[in-house]
Design a protein around this motif. Structure first.
Motif, PDB file in Angstrom:
ATOM      1  N   ASN A  66      -9.148   3.313   3.465  1.00  0.00           N
ATOM      2  CA  ASN A  66      -9.296   4.622   2.835  1.00  0.00           C
ATOM      3  C   ASN A  66     -10.360   4.612   1.744  1.00  0.00           C
ATOM      4  O   ASN A  66     -11.176   5.538   1.646  1.00  0.00           O
ATOM      5  CB  ASN A  66      -7.951   5.072   2.258  1.00  0.00           C
ATOM      6  CG  ASN A  66      -6.995   5.561   3.328  1.00  0.00           C
ATOM      7  OD1 ASN A  66      -7.238   6.554   3.992  1.00  0.00           O
ATOM      8  ND2 ASN A  66      -5.896   4.858   3.492  1.00  0.00           N
TER       9      ASN A  66
ATOM     10  N   TYR B 237      -6.438  -5.496  -2.117  1.00  0.00           N
ATOM     11  CA  TYR B 237      -5.790  -4.343  -1.504  1.00  0.00           C
ATOM     12  C   TYR B 237      -5.419  -4.635  -0.057  1.00  0.00           C
ATOM     13  O   TYR B 237      -6.094  -5.403   0.639  1.00  0.00           O
ATOM     14  CB  TYR B 237      -6.700  -3.113  -1.544  1.00  0.00           C
ATOM     15  CG  TYR B 237      -7.029  -2.591  -2.919  1.00  0.00           C
ATOM     16  CD1 TYR B 237      -6.095  -2.638  -3.948  1.00  0.00           C
ATOM     17  CD2 TYR B 237      -8.269  -2.033  -3.203  1.00  0.00           C
ATOM     18  CE1 TYR B 237      -6.398  -2.141  -5.213  1.00  0.00           C
ATOM     19  CE2 TYR B 237      -8.586  -1.535  -4.462  1.00  0.00           C
ATOM     20  CZ  TYR B 237      -7.639  -1.596  -5.465  1.00  0.00           C
ATOM     21  OH  TYR B 237      -7.948  -1.107  -6.713  1.00  0.00           O
TER      22      TYR B 237
ATOM     23  N   ALA C 124      -6.568   5.439  -3.744  1.00  0.00           N
ATOM     24  CA  ALA C 124      -7.620   6.233  -3.103  1.00  0.00           C
ATOM     25  C   ALA C 124      -7.994   7.474  -3.916  1.00  0.00           C
ATOM     26  O   ALA C 124      -9.186   7.735  -4.129  1.00  0.00           O
ATOM     27  CB  ALA C 124      -7.198   6.606  -1.684  1.00  0.00           C
TER      28      ALA C 124
ATOM     29  N   PRO D 294       0.781  -1.242   0.000  1.00  0.00           N
ATOM     30  CA  PRO D 294       0.000   0.000   0.000  1.00  0.00           C
ATOM     31  C   PRO D 294       0.808   1.285   0.000  1.00  0.00           C
ATOM     32  O   PRO D 294       0.232   2.363  -0.175  1.00  0.00           O
ATOM     33  CB  PRO D 294      -0.806  -0.109   1.305  1.00  0.00           C
ATOM     34  CG  PRO D 294       0.073  -0.906   2.213  1.00  0.00           C
ATOM     35  CD  PRO D 294       0.752  -1.913   1.320  1.00  0.00           C
TER      36      PRO D 294
ATOM     37  N   ASN E  33      -1.726   3.056  -2.025  1.00  0.00           N
ATOM     38  CA  ASN E  33      -2.807   3.939  -1.616  1.00  0.00           C
ATOM     39  C   ASN E  33      -2.688   5.323  -2.227  1.00  0.00           C
ATOM     40  O   ASN E  33      -3.697   5.964  -2.537  1.00  0.00           O
ATOM     41  CB  ASN E  33      -2.835   4.044  -0.090  1.00  0.00           C
ATOM     42  CG  ASN E  33      -3.948   4.944   0.394  1.00  0.00           C
ATOM     43  OD1 ASN E  33      -5.111   4.587   0.357  1.00  0.00           O
ATOM     44  ND2 ASN E  33      -3.590   6.128   0.845  1.00  0.00           N
TER      45      ASN E  33
ATOM     46  N   THR F 116      -5.159   0.439   2.487  1.00  0.00           N
ATOM     47  CA  THR F 116      -5.800   0.971   1.282  1.00  0.00           C
ATOM     48  C   THR F 116      -7.303   0.738   1.327  1.00  0.00           C
ATOM     49  O   THR F 116      -8.091   1.636   0.993  1.00  0.00           O
ATOM     50  CB  THR F 116      -5.197   0.315   0.026  1.00  0.00           C
ATOM     51  OG1 THR F 116      -3.785   0.539   0.012  1.00  0.00           O
ATOM     52  CG2 THR F 116      -5.803   0.875  -1.245  1.00  0.00           C
TER      53      THR F 116
END
Length: 647
Positions: free
Chosen positions: A636, A629, A601, A306, A597, A633
């Motif tokens: 989020n 994931y 995200a 991530p 991430n 991650t």
């Protein structure tokens, strides 16, 4: 589940390729101090280290890929006060089989309830020490297995790896996730040495954030072909830096102190991208003193990792997304290496002081980049950092407590905006350096690392050190530096050192021209720009772009063909926020193979915020990608799309 008892043996001679026991740093274990100031208090641990603390962890574990768990024992060296009757450890979902002392005598223990107001804190394990009182070191042996949903561990199927034939597992312990696979006092202020014996099925290779004790040995009593790998870390580290990975790995030597592990399919590209590593190490040493960790190895993880990188000592974990083919993203390597001084050598005692790790490290990263890649690249990277801070403060508000470097008590330290931890710390130290002079500042910072090596630190300690050893009896300099306003205040102080506007003269002029009349840089000029200049241009695109504008952008600059994922991400973000249908398939492919991430995200947010256009795309895609994931991650993106297990 295999539950066995193991008493950690004394360290044997250490032999690894090119390294013997005499080459390794700090062989004598030194117990780090426990800080008692209010700023050192960590509300995210159940531990009471002034009563009884863990000083060393010895793991004897099996990796169970079918059950997706680790199981075995953790032997803890305990230092207890004379009147201590118990030790409190951190856990989050661990399954405890039993607890004994080092001689095999059973010890009473309880697993408490989780904090209803702080679920991620997990639950306490309280062990009765019995006759184990007094200041001498004692041992507690815990038989256990990680739970099926241990958030620190990501178990990947063969299909999720580059080779597609063998499974893979890696850990990510920061911030407070290691308590899901190691029963210890999981707090950055309670530094611990450690060692480990870990078994895995052939042909998998295990690596950890410690020095290897030599080639793996076959496990003679195993029902299947398994090998045992052994590691040691005799420098005390915060528990979140105990890390593990296992998969089908090859090793490529980069130099006398460094090398890289990766899947066979990626090893050649990884070694080429990391060809500057030895030069980066030399630059760090020249700037800020001795490298105290012996080796600096790295592992390229599958794309589900991530983060960009994680600074685990002697084994930095890296995302494959940094590989661009031209070393243009090697600021990431400079950053993780810089943690060898800031974050790993000196570590915040409390999560509220995140800038002491990341902000100081980002400053050192920039200095290392300047030494190796030149002033222009370093100044461009500083300008990007400064712009990131400005944007974060503008979005959050200059009086928002989330923009303070030292997280105030009224908010969670994990809610502090990232640029306040990374970029504001960078700008702060650049500002101080500019005011006092580089030579004097470097001497002070090097002494800070030397005097606090392998110890926890706080903001108040650093500011006190600055005042004593950098400012001295100079009230005018104190006023100029505005130390308290930087560390405890919000927004950007007035004395902040702005970047050189010439750093991005071409990119900024091109962005202004495009916004004014739609003129794009020529393809040849674009390709000659640094990756940082390309990012600068894309970050300054107008928020709203038509399909025709996006098509022309992509056709002229060939953005969708970029081999630099930082550039590709910015293109996809612009396309998705403007509901550009031709980019959807590439976004689907990107988000199906990348778990970082930083990219995932924002791209889901870009789709989601369009409403009727992007939300169905995001919902369908996330249903297919979520399981691949990492928990960080997922957390989020869950918040962005309103995901819940109930649907």
């Amino acid at each position: 589940m295999r539950i066995a008892f193991f008493s950690a043996a004394a360290s044997s001679a250490l032999l690894i390729a090119g390294c013997t026991a005499s080459d390794l740093p700090d062989q004598e274990r030194v117990v780090a101090p426990i800080l008692t100031s209010e700023q050192a208090f960590d509300e995210f641990t159940y531990a009471r280290p002034l009563e009884a603390r863990v000083t060393h962890v010895a793991l004897d574990l099996d990796l169970d890929f079918e059950g997706r768990r680790v199981e075995g024992t953790a032997t803890l060296d305990v230092q207890a006060a004379e009147d201590a009757t118990e030790i409190v450890l951190d856990s989050n979902g661990l399954m405890i089989g039993g607890v004994t002392d080092g001689l095999g005598n059973e010890l009473e223990f309880t697993v408490g309830e989780a904090d209803p107001d702080n679920a991620e804190k997990g639950e306490p394990i309280t062990v009765q020490l019995g006759e184990m009182t007094g200041p001498e070191l004692q041992q507690v042996v815990i038989s256990y297995a990680s739970g099926p949903e241990a958030e620190a561990l990501q178990w990947l199927s063969p299909e999720q790896t580059a080779g597609g034939e063998h499974p893979f597992v890696f850990s990510q312990g920061q911030a407070i996730l290691n308590r899901t696979w190691i029963p210890t006092q999981d707090s950055p202020g309670i530094r611990q040495t450690w060692e480990a014996r870990v078994t895995a099925p052939e042909p998998l290779t295990v690596v950890m954030s410690g020095i290897s004790r030599g080639d793996p040995e076959p496990v003679e009593d195993a029902d299947s072909d398994r090998r045992a790998f052994e590691f040691v870390m005799n420098n005390s580290v915060p528990p979140y830096l105990i890390a593990i990975a296992a998969g089908n790995l090859e090793f490529a030597e980069l130099g006398p102190r460094s090398g890289v592990y990766a899947e066979p399919e990626m090893i050649e590209a990884a070694a080429e991208e990391l060809g500057d590593t030895e030069e980066l190490i030399d630059a760090g040493i020249e700037l800020f003193g001795e490298y105290r960790w012996g080796r600096y190895d790295m592992i390229i993880l599958p794309p589900a990792f991530p983060y960009g990188g994680m600074e685990n000592p002697v084994m930095t974990f890296l995302t494959p997304t940094f590989i661009a083919g031209d070393r243009s993203n090697n600021g990431l390597i400079a950053h993780e290496l810089a943690h060898s001084w800031s974050g790993n050598l000196t570590t915040y005692a409390s999560w509220r002081d995140g800038w002491l790790n990341e902000g100081v490290t980002s400053y050192i990263e920039n200095r290392i980049s300047e030494e190796v890649y030149g002033e222009q690249r370093a100044e461009q990277e500083y300008a990007l950092s400064y712009a990131s801070l400005e944007e974060a403060v503008e979005n959050a508000g200059a009086d928002n407590p989330n923009t303070a470097m030292r997280s105030p008590d009224e908010i969670s330290p994990f809610d502090t905006v990232g640029p306040a931890i990374y970029d504001k710390g960078t700008v702060f130290l650049r500002t101080v350096e500019n005011i006092v002079g580089r030579e004097e500042f470097d001497a002070w910072l090097t002494a800070w690392f030397d005097n606090h090596a392998f110890q926890p630190v706080t903001s108040e300690m650093m500011l006190a050190d600055m005042r004593e050893n950098l400012i001295g009896d100079n009230p005018e300099l104190e006023e100029q530096l505005m130390l308290d306003e930087w560390v405890y205040g919000t927004g950007i102080p007035d004395n902040a050192l702005a970047p050189d506007p010439a750093a991005f003269a071409d990119a900024d002029a091109a962005a202004q021209a495009y916004a004014a009349d739609g003129n794009l840089p020529e393809a040849g000029a674009w390709e000659s720009w640094t990756a940082a200049s390309q990012r600068r241009f894309l970050e300054n695109l107008p928020e709203t772009l038509s399909d025709e504008q996006l098509a022309t952008l992509n056709e002229t600059l060939r953005l969708s063909e970029s081999g630099n994922n930082e550039v590709l991400f910015l293109w996809l973000e612009a396309a998705l926020r403007n509901e550009y249908d031709p980019a959807v398939d590439q976004a689907r492919s990107f988000l199906s193979t990348v778990g970082r991430n930083k990219f995932v995200a924002p791209l889901f947010r870009a789709m989601w915020e369009t409403g009727d256009w992007g939300q169905p795309i995001a919902t369908d895609l996330y249903a297919r990608t979520r399981g691949g994931y990492h928990s960080y991650t997922r957390g989020n993106v869950d918040e962005i799309v309103g995901y819940s297990n109930e649907g």
